[in-house]
Design a protein around this motif. Structure first.
Motif, PDB file in Angstrom:
ATOM      1  N   MET A  55      12.383  21.283  93.005  1.00 39.65           N
ATOM      2  CA  MET A  55      12.318  20.958  94.433  1.00 39.65           C
ATOM      3  C   MET A  55      11.554  19.649  94.553  1.00 39.65           C
ATOM      4  SD  MET A  55      12.985  21.504  97.495  1.00 39.65           S
ATOM      5  CE  MET A  55      13.992  22.942  97.205  1.00 39.65           C
ATOM      6  N   PHE A  56      12.212  18.632  95.122  1.00 38.20           N
ATOM      7  CA  PHE A  56      11.612  17.294  95.066  1.00 38.20           C
ATOM      8  C   PHE A  56      10.718  16.966  96.253  1.00 38.20           C
ATOM      9  CE2 PHE A  56      16.094  17.286  96.176  1.00 38.20           C
ATOM     10  CZ  PHE A  56      16.041  16.852  97.484  1.00 38.20           C
ATOM     11  N   GLY A 113       7.561  21.355 100.168  1.00 38.38           N
ATOM     12  CA  GLY A 113       8.630  22.336 100.064  1.00 38.38           C
ATOM     13  C   GLY A 113       8.490  23.124  98.781  1.00 38.38           C
ATOM     14  N   ARG A 114       8.165  22.408  97.721  1.00 40.90           N
ATOM     15  CA  ARG A 114       7.995  23.056  96.423  1.00 40.90           C
ATOM     16  C   ARG A 114       6.811  24.016  96.465  1.00 40.90           C
ATOM     17  NH1 ARG A 114       4.442  21.720  92.677  1.00 40.90           N
ATOM     18  NH2 ARG A 114       4.703  22.540  90.567  1.00 40.90           N
ATOM     19  N   GLU A 115       5.753  23.579  97.147  1.00 42.34           N
ATOM     20  CA  GLU A 115       4.563  24.415  97.244  1.00 42.34           C
ATOM     21  C   GLU A 115       4.894  25.740  97.935  1.00 42.34           C
ATOM     22  OE1 GLU A 115       0.867  21.947  98.008  1.00 42.34           O
ATOM     23  OE2 GLU A 115       0.857  23.401  99.657  1.00 42.34           O
ATOM     24  N   MET A 116       5.669  25.642  99.022  1.00 45.63           N
ATOM     25  CA  MET A 116       6.020  26.823  99.791  1.00 45.63           C
ATOM     26  C   MET A 116       6.907  27.749  98.961  1.00 45.63           C
ATOM     27  SD  MET A 116       7.610  26.871 103.617  1.00 45.63           S
ATOM     28  CE  MET A 116       7.096  25.294 104.148  1.00 45.63           C
ATOM     29  N   LEU A 117       7.879  27.137  98.301  1.00 50.29           N
ATOM     30  CA  LEU A 117       8.831  27.901  97.493  1.00 50.29           C
ATOM     31  C   LEU A 117       8.120  28.572  96.310  1.00 50.29           C
ATOM     32  CD1 LEU A 117      11.959  28.205  97.469  1.00 50.29           C
ATOM     33  CD2 LEU A 117      12.012  26.366  95.800  1.00 50.29           C
ATOM     34  N   GLY A 118       7.281  27.781  95.632  1.00 48.01           N
ATOM     35  CA  GLY A 118       6.573  28.290  94.460  1.00 48.01           C
ATOM     36  C   GLY A 118       5.577  29.371  94.838  1.00 48.01           C
ATOM     37  N   ALA A 119       4.835  29.122  95.918  1.00 47.93           N
ATOM     38  CA  ALA A 119       3.840  30.102  96.354  1.00 47.93           C
ATOM     39  C   ALA A 119       4.533  31.384  96.776  1.00 47.93           C
ATOM     40  CB  ALA A 119       3.004  29.535  97.498  1.00 47.93           C
ATOM     41  N   GLY A 120       5.638  31.246  97.492  1.00 48.42           N
ATOM     42  CA  GLY A 120       6.381  32.413  97.965  1.00 48.42           C
ATOM     43  C   GLY A 120       6.853  33.252  96.793  1.00 48.42           C
ATOM     44  N   ARG A 121       7.397  32.593  95.789  1.00 41.71           N
ATOM     45  CA  ARG A 121       7.925  33.319  94.640  1.00 41.71           C
ATOM     46  C   ARG A 121       6.802  33.957  93.821  1.00 41.71           C
ATOM     47  NH1 ARG A 121      12.961  33.330  92.174  1.00 41.71           N
ATOM     48  NH2 ARG A 121      12.863  34.801  90.461  1.00 41.71           N
ATOM     49  N   TYR A 122       5.697  33.215  93.695  1.00 48.50           N
ATOM     50  CA  TYR A 122       4.570  33.764  92.933  1.00 48.50           C
ATOM     51  C   TYR A 122       4.013  35.018  93.614  1.00 48.50           C
ATOM     52  CZ  TYR A 122      -0.102  34.458  91.117  1.00 48.50           C
ATOM     53  OH  TYR A 122      -1.227  35.030  90.602  1.00 48.50           O
ATOM     54  N   MET A 123       3.889  34.948  94.951  1.00 47.69           N
ATOM     55  CA  MET A 123       3.363  36.098  95.700  1.00 47.69           C
ATOM     56  C   MET A 123       4.271  37.307  95.532  1.00 47.69           C
ATOM     57  SD  MET A 123       2.109  34.288  99.228  1.00 47.69           S
ATOM     58  CE  MET A 123       0.681  33.198  99.276  1.00 47.69           C
ATOM     59  N   LEU A 137      15.923  24.940 104.884  1.00 54.70           N
ATOM     60  CA  LEU A 137      16.461  25.235 103.563  1.00 54.70           C
ATOM     61  C   LEU A 137      15.491  26.111 102.758  1.00 54.70           C
ATOM     62  CD1 LEU A 137      18.878  23.802 101.854  1.00 54.70           C
ATOM     63  CD2 LEU A 137      16.990  22.663 100.745  1.00 54.70           C
ATOM     64  N   ILE A 138      14.218  25.663 102.733  1.00 55.03           N
ATOM     65  CA  ILE A 138      13.202  26.366 101.943  1.00 55.03           C
ATOM     66  C   ILE A 138      13.020  27.799 102.445  1.00 55.03           C
ATOM     67  CG2 ILE A 138      10.778  26.343 101.202  1.00 55.03           C
ATOM     68  CD1 ILE A 138      12.089  23.866 100.230  1.00 55.03           C
ATOM     69  N   LYS A 139      12.964  27.937 103.768  1.00 55.17           N
ATOM     70  CA  LYS A 139      12.761  29.255 104.365  1.00 55.17           C
ATOM     71  C   LYS A 139      13.849  30.218 103.897  1.00 55.17           C
ATOM     72  CE  LYS A 139      13.972  30.991 108.338  1.00 55.17           C
ATOM     73  NZ  LYS A 139      14.287  31.165 109.738  1.00 55.17           N
ATOM     74  N   GLU A 140      15.090  29.762 103.941  1.00 53.21           N
ATOM     75  CA  GLU A 140      16.207  30.604 103.512  1.00 53.21           C
ATOM     76  C   GLU A 140      16.064  31.003 102.050  1.00 53.21           C
ATOM     77  OE1 GLU A 140      18.853  31.975 105.168  1.00 53.21           O
ATOM     78  OE2 GLU A 140      17.843  31.262 106.986  1.00 53.21           O
ATOM     79  N   MET A 141      15.653  30.015 101.220  1.00 50.39           N
ATOM     80  CA  MET A 141      15.529  30.292  99.783  1.00 50.39           C
ATOM     81  C   MET A 141      14.446  31.325  99.513  1.00 50.39           C
ATOM     82  SD  MET A 141      16.012  26.448  98.249  1.00 50.39           S
ATOM     83  CE  MET A 141      15.894  26.843  96.515  1.00 50.39           C
ATOM     84  N   TYR A 174       4.598  28.164  88.273  1.00 50.90           N
ATOM     85  CA  TYR A 174       5.373  29.308  87.793  1.00 50.90           C
ATOM     86  C   TYR A 174       6.471  29.661  88.794  1.00 50.90           C
ATOM     87  CZ  TYR A 174       6.801  34.132  87.692  1.00 50.90           C
ATOM     88  OH  TYR A 174       7.581  35.239  87.758  1.00 50.90           O
ATOM     89  N   GLY A 175       6.073  29.802  90.080  1.00 52.02           N
ATOM     90  CA  GLY A 175       7.024  30.192  91.123  1.00 52.02           C
ATOM     91  C   GLY A 175       8.151  29.186  91.279  1.00 52.02           C
ATOM     92  N   ALA A 176       7.769  27.907  91.290  1.00 51.52           N
ATOM     93  CA  ALA A 176       8.775  26.862  91.506  1.00 51.52           C
ATOM     94  C   ALA A 176       9.750  26.793  90.332  1.00 51.52           C
ATOM     95  CB  ALA A 176       8.091  25.515  91.726  1.00 51.52           C
TER      96      ALA A 176
END
Lengths: 326, 328
Positions: free
Chosen positions: A241-242, A246-256, A278-282, A232-234
């Motif tokens: 995110m390929f 990175g995708r896990e971090m981005l998706g988890a961050g957005r979901y949280m 890159l991911i951190k900034e996003m 959902y987050g990703a």
């Protein structure tokens, strides 16, 4: 006498160790794990790695050197290209066995099993596993059994992680120990984002999980979330995110952020990590834009001064509590 | 009269503040740490102790700053808190509706964002100390100008000189280059102030919403040139509170007041600590491959605390024996 296979306690050890261990055990080999990361391991790694590598890769080198003197017959340094369909890992995992061979002399032979699931689990994957299995046995049935046992172990491991355990607790349970989780009621819930080899290595992150616990918090990592939550987050971002993690971090961050299951988020990145920069900034950008859940970004590097991390973390926990009171 | 003591031990300065029950500052001391935090705290305690009258009783003490653990042991602190929280507490006490705190100290700089009296975000400089007080100190020394006059000289500037502020090493060579070209000292110093502010806003202030009222505190806030450069860059008014140099200590005293109200009593050892003998002793633990550098804190021959070990073997060896001082 049993053949001894050394596994470095670094990088994707935190993600796949139970599967690797069972695989080699089933083949009749004994697994020797490098020691927990310590000062000497980090020093050895820094001295023997190309300068521009990131800290976790340097730490991996230190672990290989640690195993070198432990009388192992082989060292397991897999060439991990991809761990799921249509997604890759950072290029350093792909070149790891070559980097090791080129930089460290006089080491036992390396088992450089290629793990590439980019096109799914197909015949090529099987063939590669068989190639490695044949180092230990000519019995194809035994190799197939080892493969199946490894997959079962990995599934079990991931189930433990989903239940809220962190890797070291899950691994201890799988090795027969009893782990009692302290009740976490009344504690602040902290989403801890970062690669497992950064957030789970107690030495290089100065035991951040314990520090969060000491300050009255309990952690929730991406591993503890459901795959559908990360998906959902990703999917909130326009482009897929390929990079798997990175995708896990981005998706988890957005979901949280969207679900509000945490009180605050701490994102840990290694200095000099390309994908993370890159991911951190996003992740951070969205948190700052909404301004609903506070986020703290910590950068880890070779330095060992704990004061910097303690100051920021303590202030961050104060900030969260302050918010709670009002 | 009841009073509360706050001690802020920073890399460059050691500050002590004394507040009354309403949080008003009774007295304060600003000293240079000069690499000797123990001596600086003792000296500050001595000065404060001599100045206050007999009718003042210290009902609580708090410490903050990078030397907070050490200072906490010396004075007998009721609370040991990080400097971000301490600064925020002090600022909201003085200007309750403050929304932004700019703080530049000796070796770190931070920004704290508050909304409705609550800290909502903060940032601290990471790997680089470019543009903090110690760099200004160093340049003042090189130009042979007392640091106190730095700001006034900057205000005399008529032409803007651009100095590279990203890195102190490059900033210094840039300054020398401009000076050899014949620019006046005032213009160069003003250029340096602007470079420092530019670097601060790019680095620490990145992505932060800087809203008024803006408080500028920390030792560097005494520098009028920097304050003016902030106002020019932000296009907003910047307030420098009266006790800008000791805000961390004030915050720490306020926190001590709160802690003692909860706890009921104080651990404060009294001003006699300025006469006691404190030492530190370091050794390498050889218990495992980590080879931690352990530090012992010794008061008149008795080891009060040890720290620096990863496994807490040495830390706990002291805390278990009835010493209740906890790491905050």
């Amino acid at each position: 006498m049993d053949i001894k296979v050394g596994i470095p306690r670094a990088l994707l050890y935190y993600n796949f160790y139970p599967a690797w261990k069972v695989f080699f055990n089933e083949l009749g080999a004994k697994v020797i794990l490098s020691q927990k990361t310590n000062k000497k391991i980090v020093d050895d790694g820094v001295l023997n790695t190309v300068d521009e590598a990131c800290l976790p890769v340097k730490v991996f080198f230190g672990h290989v050197i640690n195993l070198k003197d432990r009388g192992v017959d082989y060292i397991f340094v897999p060439r991990i290209v991809s761990v799921e369909k249509r997604r890759y890992l950072c290029a350093k995992f792909l070149g790891l066995p070559d980097l090791i061979r080129a930089s460290i002399r006089d080491i036992p032979p390396i088992i450089d099993m290629e793990i590439d699931l980019y096109r799914g689990y197909n015949r090529n994957v099987d063939r590669e596993i068989d190639r490695v299995g044949m180092i230990f046995t000519k019995d194809m049935r035994k190799i197939r059994k080892a493969k199946e046992a490894a997959i079962i172990a990995q599934n079990n491991y991931e189930k433990h992680l989903k239940s809220g355990l962190i890797p070291r607790e899950a691994i201890r349970i799988m090795e027969g120990a009893k782990v009692v989780k302290a009740p976490d009621s009344g504690l602040l819930k902290i989403g801890l984002l970062g690669h497992n080899y950064n957030i789970m290595d107690e030495y290089i992150n100065m035991d951040i999980i314990k520090k969060i616990n000491d300050f009255g918090g309990t952690v929730i990592t991406a591993d503890m979330l459901k795959e559908s939550d990360i998906e959902y987050g990703a999917s909130c971002y326009p482009k897929d995110m390929f990079w798997t993690y990175g995708r896990e971090m981005l998706g988890a961050g957005r979901y949280m952020l969207d679900s509000g299951i945490v009180d605050g988020v701490v994102i840990v990145t290694a200095f000099g990590c390309g994908p993370d920069s890159l991911i951190k900034e996003m992740v951070e950008k969205e948190y700052k834009r909404r301004n609903t859940i506070p986020i703290l970004s910590l950068t880890i590097d070779e330095h060992t001064g704990e004061a910097g991390i303690i100051t920021r973390l303590e202030a961050f926990m104060d900030l969260l509590r302050w918010k709670e009171v009002v | 009269m009841k009073a509360y003591l706050g001690v802020d031990v920073g890399s460059v300065s050691t500050d002590i503040a004394l507040i009354d029950e309403d949080g008003e500052v009774i007295d304060s001391v600003y000293l240079r740490t000069q690499g000797q935090p123990i001596k600086a705290v003792q000296e500050g305690m001595k000065q404060i102790g001599e100045r206050i009258g007999k009718n003042v009783t210290i009902c609580g003490a708090g410490t903050t700053g990078s030397g907070r653990q050490l200072a906490g042991l010396i004075v007998g602190a009721d609370i040991i808190k990080n400097e971000i929280t301490a600064h925020a507490v002090a600022a909201t006490h003085i200007v309750p509706d403050v929304q932004t705190i700019l703080e530049i100290g000796g070796q770190d700089s931070k920004i704290i964002i508050l909304r409705k009296g609550i800290v909502t975000d903060f940032a601290m400089n990471t790997v680089c100390a470019a543009g903090t007080g110690s760099f200004l100190d160093q340049q003042a020394y090189r130009l042979d100008i007392p640091i106190e006059e730095f700001g006034d000289i900057a205000l005399k500037s008529t032409t803007a000189v651009r100095i590279a502020g990203r890195c102190t090493v490059f900033a210094e060579s840039d300054m020398i280059h401009k000076q050899q070209l014949g620019y006046s000292i005032a213009d160069i110093i003003n250029g340096l102030c602007e470079a420092l502010v530019r670097n601060y806003l790019n680095n620490i202030g990145k992505g932060k919403e800087i809203l008024e009222p803006i408080l500028f505190q920390g030792g560097v806030a005494a520098n009028k040139g920097i304050k003016a450069a902030f106002e020019r860059a932000l296009g907003k008014k910047v307030i420098v509170p009266k006790y800008h140099g000791v805000m961390g200590a004030i915050g720490s005293a306020l926190l001590a007041k709160e802690a003692v109200e909860k706890k009921g009593s104080t651990d404060f050892k009294g001003f006699e600590v300025s006469e006691m003998k404190f030492e530190t002793n370091g050794f390498d633990c050889d218990g495992c491959a980590n080879m931690c550098e352990v530090v012992e804190f010794i008061q008149s021959g008795i080891v009060l605390a040890r720290w620096g070990d990863k496994c807490n073997k040495w830390t706990n060896s002291i805390y278990d024996k009835g010493n209740t001082l906890k790491r905050a």
